[in-house]
Design a protein around this motif. Structure first.
Motif, mmCIF file in Angstrom:
data_model
loop_
_atom_site.group_PDB
_atom_site.id
_atom_site.type_symbol
_atom_site.label_atom_id
_atom_site.label_comp_id
_atom_site.label_asym_id
_atom_site.label_seq_id
_atom_site.Cartn_x
_atom_site.Cartn_y
_atom_site.Cartn_z
ATOM 1 N N VAL A 142 -5.080 5.203 47.106
ATOM 2 C CA VAL A 142 -4.985 6.602 47.511
ATOM 3 C C VAL A 142 -5.121 7.471 46.269
ATOM 4 C CG1 VAL A 142 -3.536 8.372 48.590
ATOM 5 C CG2 VAL A 142 -3.426 6.004 49.406
ATOM 6 N N GLY A 143 -5.905 8.540 46.364
ATOM 7 C CA GLY A 143 -6.013 9.521 45.292
ATOM 8 C C GLY A 143 -5.655 10.899 45.813
ATOM 9 N N VAL A 144 -4.820 11.632 45.072
ATOM 10 C CA VAL A 144 -4.338 12.944 45.520
ATOM 11 C C VAL A 144 -4.542 13.966 44.410
ATOM 12 C CG1 VAL A 144 -2.352 14.287 46.311
ATOM 13 C CG2 VAL A 144 -2.611 11.899 47.032
ATOM 14 N N GLY A 145 -5.188 15.071 44.755
ATOM 15 C CA GLY A 145 -5.298 16.204 43.845
ATOM 16 C C GLY A 145 -4.248 17.235 44.202
ATOM 17 N N PHE A 146 -3.379 17.572 43.252
ATOM 18 C CA PHE A 146 -2.271 18.500 43.489
ATOM 19 C C PHE A 146 -2.519 19.801 42.721
ATOM 20 C CE2 PHE A 146 1.895 20.351 42.827
ATOM 21 C CZ PHE A 146 2.520 20.161 44.056
ATOM 22 N N PRO A 147 -2.292 20.969 43.347
ATOM 23 C CA PRO A 147 -2.580 22.246 42.675
ATOM 24 C C PRO A 147 -1.470 22.685 41.717
ATOM 25 C CG PRO A 147 -1.776 22.659 44.885
ATOM 26 C CD PRO A 147 -1.889 21.160 44.756
ATOM 27 N N GLY A 148 -1.260 21.883 40.700
ATOM 28 C CA GLY A 148 -0.253 22.182 39.689
ATOM 29 C C GLY A 148 -0.250 21.080 38.652
ATOM 30 N N ALA A 189 -7.821 20.527 39.896
ATOM 31 C CA ALA A 189 -9.002 20.970 39.155
ATOM 32 C C ALA A 189 -9.572 19.834 38.310
ATOM 33 C CB ALA A 189 -8.658 22.163 38.266
ATOM 34 N N ASN A 190 -8.702 18.987 37.752
ATOM 35 C CA ASN A 190 -9.191 17.822 37.020
ATOM 36 C C ASN A 190 -10.033 16.925 37.910
ATOM 37 O OD1 ASN A 190 -8.028 18.422 34.563
ATOM 38 N ND2 ASN A 190 -6.266 17.099 34.827
ATOM 39 N N LYS A 211 -12.124 25.913 39.121
ATOM 40 C CA LYS A 211 -11.805 25.982 40.546
ATOM 41 C C LYS A 211 -11.183 27.341 40.818
ATOM 42 C CE LYS A 211 -9.546 23.559 44.352
ATOM 43 N NZ LYS A 211 -8.734 22.372 44.749
ATOM 44 N N ALA A 212 -11.924 28.194 41.510
ATOM 45 C CA ALA A 212 -11.465 29.545 41.819
ATOM 46 C C ALA A 212 -11.216 29.645 43.313
ATOM 47 C CB ALA A 212 -12.503 30.579 41.374
ATOM 48 N N GLY A 213 -9.966 29.648 43.679
ATOM 49 C CA GLY A 213 -9.582 29.775 45.075
ATOM 50 C C GLY A 213 -8.368 30.678 45.163
ATOM 51 N N ARG A 214 -7.364 30.241 45.899
ATOM 52 C CA ARG A 214 -6.123 31.030 45.957
ATOM 53 C C ARG A 214 -5.531 31.179 44.563
ATOM 54 N NH1 ARG A 214 -3.319 32.348 50.431
ATOM 55 N NH2 ARG A 214 -1.221 33.163 50.124
ATOM 56 N N GLY A 215 -5.631 30.136 43.747
ATOM 57 C CA GLY A 215 -5.276 30.189 42.335
ATOM 58 C C GLY A 215 -6.515 29.915 41.501
ATOM 59 N N ILE A 216 -6.325 29.693 40.225
ATOM 60 C CA ILE A 216 -7.439 29.393 39.320
ATOM 61 C C ILE A 216 -7.070 28.168 38.497
ATOM 62 C CG2 ILE A 216 -8.926 30.231 37.460
ATOM 63 C CD1 ILE A 216 -8.189 33.065 38.294
ATOM 64 N N GLY A 217 -7.968 27.212 38.439
ATOM 65 C CA GLY A 217 -7.761 26.031 37.609
ATOM 66 C C GLY A 217 -9.054 25.655 36.925
ATOM 67 N N SER A 218 -8.975 24.718 36.016
ATOM 68 C CA SER A 218 -10.165 24.293 35.297
ATOM 69 C C SER A 218 -9.991 22.860 34.821
ATOM 70 C CB SER A 218 -10.417 25.214 34.089
ATOM 71 O OG SER A 218 -11.510 24.771 33.321
ATOM 72 N N GLY A 219 -11.063 22.092 34.883
ATOM 73 C CA GLY A 219 -11.075 20.735 34.357
ATOM 74 C C GLY A 219 -12.136 20.610 33.276
ATOM 75 N N CYS A 257 -0.943 37.316 33.154
ATOM 76 C CA CYS A 257 -1.801 36.124 33.243
ATOM 77 C C CYS A 257 -3.083 36.405 34.032
ATOM 78 C CB CYS A 257 -1.055 34.972 33.908
ATOM 79 S SG CYS A 257 0.373 34.394 32.979
ATOM 80 N N LEU A 258 -4.122 35.662 33.732
ATOM 81 C CA LEU A 258 -5.399 35.767 34.436
ATOM 82 C C LEU A 258 -5.203 35.670 35.944
ATOM 83 C CD1 LEU A 258 -8.555 35.779 34.417
ATOM 84 C CD2 LEU A 258 -8.426 33.285 34.203
ATOM 85 N N GLU A 259 -4.323 34.777 36.384
ATOM 86 C CA GLU A 259 -4.104 34.561 37.818
ATOM 87 C C GLU A 259 -3.695 35.829 38.547
ATOM 88 O OE1 GLU A 259 -0.569 32.323 39.978
ATOM 89 O OE2 GLU A 259 -2.084 30.878 39.279
ATOM 90 N N THR A 260 -3.017 36.749 37.849
ATOM 91 C CA THR A 260 -2.496 37.952 38.513
ATOM 92 C C THR A 260 -3.580 38.962 38.853
ATOM 93 O OG1 THR A 260 -2.027 39.137 36.445
ATOM 94 C CG2 THR A 260 -0.312 37.668 37.300
ATOM 95 N N VAL A 261 -4.782 38.799 38.310
ATOM 96 C CA VAL A 261 -5.869 39.747 38.599
ATOM 97 C C VAL A 261 -7.142 39.080 39.101
ATOM 98 C CG1 VAL A 261 -5.079 41.554 37.013
ATOM 99 C CG2 VAL A 261 -6.557 39.725 36.153
ATOM 100 N N ALA A 262 -7.265 37.772 38.957
ATOM 101 C CA ALA A 262 -8.550 37.133 39.266
ATOM 102 C C ALA A 262 -8.475 36.044 40.322
ATOM 103 C CB ALA A 262 -9.145 36.543 37.980
ATOM 104 N N SER A 263 -7.301 35.693 40.794
ATOM 105 C CA SER A 263 -7.189 34.646 41.807
ATOM 106 C C SER A 263 -7.447 35.202 43.203
ATOM 107 C CB SER A 263 -5.793 34.030 41.765
ATOM 108 O OG SER A 263 -4.816 34.998 42.134
ATOM 109 N N GLY A 264 -7.693 34.296 44.152
ATOM 110 C CA GLY A 264 -7.860 34.727 45.527
ATOM 111 C C GLY A 264 -6.626 35.430 46.054
ATOM 112 N N ALA A 265 -5.444 34.945 45.667
ATOM 113 C CA ALA A 265 -4.202 35.580 46.112
ATOM 114 C C ALA A 265 -4.100 37.010 45.581
ATOM 115 C CB ALA A 265 -3.000 34.756 45.642
#
Length: 385
Positions: A142-148, A189-190, A211-219, A257-265
């Motif tokens: 099993v492989g799981v991608g977690f947003p954190g 994102a990884n 990865k730009a969605g509700r939050g922002i991540g990068s791998g 933080c970038l998330e406060t102005v550029a995320s989907g949320a």
């Protein structure tokens, strides 16, 4: 994946060579790896016995006995994969040849705490496992991608923003106990970066996948492999401070933080403040497609904010490509804004051959990364000769 697991001639490396078509027989592997024929034969046999490889048919002779052809079994090993967002989950089964089976989307509220989330995730993955077995596929991992943030060595979640109760939660162990399978957990994102690299950009050695969605991540892919950094936080651009965010409080406890102005949320919240009903990325995309002025402006501004942070990354890391994924990457104004800022602010040497594009694998990129990583771990666990 440890350095020993990734070394030339490891079981995972052999699987990669066969899956990519770089090697089709034991003789090819001997030439490719530079190892003794007896060593390669023993490692291949271990993979055949584990059901991860099969030998079928004969290839062309090169002056001796015709070699038996190696291939990935069509009905062979799969990993169950889950790509989690804060409010949704996408699951599917991934094969060694990167085929994806039986994908589905589910409502999934990680902010409600780990208990309900684990129950739902285990139930959905259990149903998926039964479907694979009914189709004649062997479920291996099993492989799981977690947003954190995740400690990949232990499968523990580490201090995720907006998710009370998850800090130090042993998600990997809990799922393993429920499903009776080895479980790999990594940042979403990884795993999206790993999936996009393998499926769409295998020839590139250095790239950044956002990865730009509700939050922002990068791998980050460096030297052809996923790069996590010393503590696993490499690529986390979401909490880089940007001038446009000023003193806005962020869920991480910091400000600006970038998330406060550029995320989907953040975009959805700004739209609601402007009197426009928007809850998430789907609403934002619909509004942009309809030409709604405020939505288009906010998405374009988000792209410029993301591009500003990425310009530092590009100048510093000098990747061959910047790939924009996640739901918001479907909005062309965001992609165009990121591209414009990178060309405006980066050194010409850094952008002269730089590819800047939307992701190719769509919503399955995270599943591909999670499934393939889990199968590599499974191969690494095959005992050597």
């Amino acid at each position: 994946m440890t350095a020993a697991d990734e070394q030339s001639g490891s079981a995972a490396h052999i699987l990669d060579l066969v899956a990519s078509g770089a090697a089709t027989s034991r003789a090819d592997l001997v030439r490719e790896l530079g190892l003794a024929a007896s060593t390669v034969s023993a490692r291949v046999q271990e993979l055949v016995d584990a059901g991860l490889l099969t030998e079928h048919g004969e290839g062309a002779s090169r002056g001796g006995r015709r070699p038996r052809l190696l291939r990935i079994p069509e009905s062979g090993a799969v990993a169950l994969a889950a790509d989690l967002g804060s409010h949704h989950a996408r699951i599917g089964a991934v094969g060694l040849t990167d085929a994806v089976f039986d994908t589905s989307e589910h409502g999934f509220d990680l902010t409600a705490g780990p208990g309900p989330a684990l129950d739902l995730l285990a139930a959905r993955l259990g149903e998926l496992a039964e479907a694979q077995r009914a189709a004649g596929r062997a479920v291996r991992a099993v492989g799981v991608g977690f947003p954190g943030p995740v400690d990949t060595a232990t499968g523990r979640v580490i201090a995720p923003s907006r998710m009370p109760g998850w800090h130090l939660y042993e998600l990997g162990d809990r799922l393993r106990d429920r499903l009776g399978l080895p479980v790999l957990v990594d940042n979403d994102a990884n795993l999206m970066a790993a999936g996009e690299h393998r499926a769409a950009h295998p020839a590139l050695r250095h790239l950044v996948v956002v990865k730009a969605g509700r939050g922002i991540g990068s791998g980050v892919i460096s030297g052809g492999r996923l790069y996590r950094g010393a503590g696993g936080s490499a690529g986390d651009i979401s909490h880089v401070r940007v001038d446009a965010a000023a003193e806005r409080p962020c869920s991480c406890g910091n400000i600006g933080c970038l998330e406060t102005v550029a995320s989907g949320a953040a975009i959805a919240a700004a739209l609601r403040e402007g009197g426009i009903d928007a809850d998430g990325a789907a609403d934002i995309l619909r509004l942009v497609a309809d030409g709604e002025p405020l939505a288009t402006t906010l998405v374009r501004q988000a792209g410029r904010h993301i591009g500003g942070v990425l310009s530092v990354v590009v100048n510093f890391f000098n990747p061959e490509a910047v790939v924009l994924g996640g739901a918001l990457a479907q909005a062309e104004p965001l992609v165009a804004a990121v591209r414009g800022v990178l060309y405006e602010r980066c050194l010409p040497m850094a952008t002269s051959a730089l590819t800047i594009a939307a992701a190719s694998c769509g919503p399955d990129a995270g599943l591909l990364g999670a499934g393939h990583a889990a199968l590599r771990e499974c191969a690494a666990a095959v005992p050597g000769p």
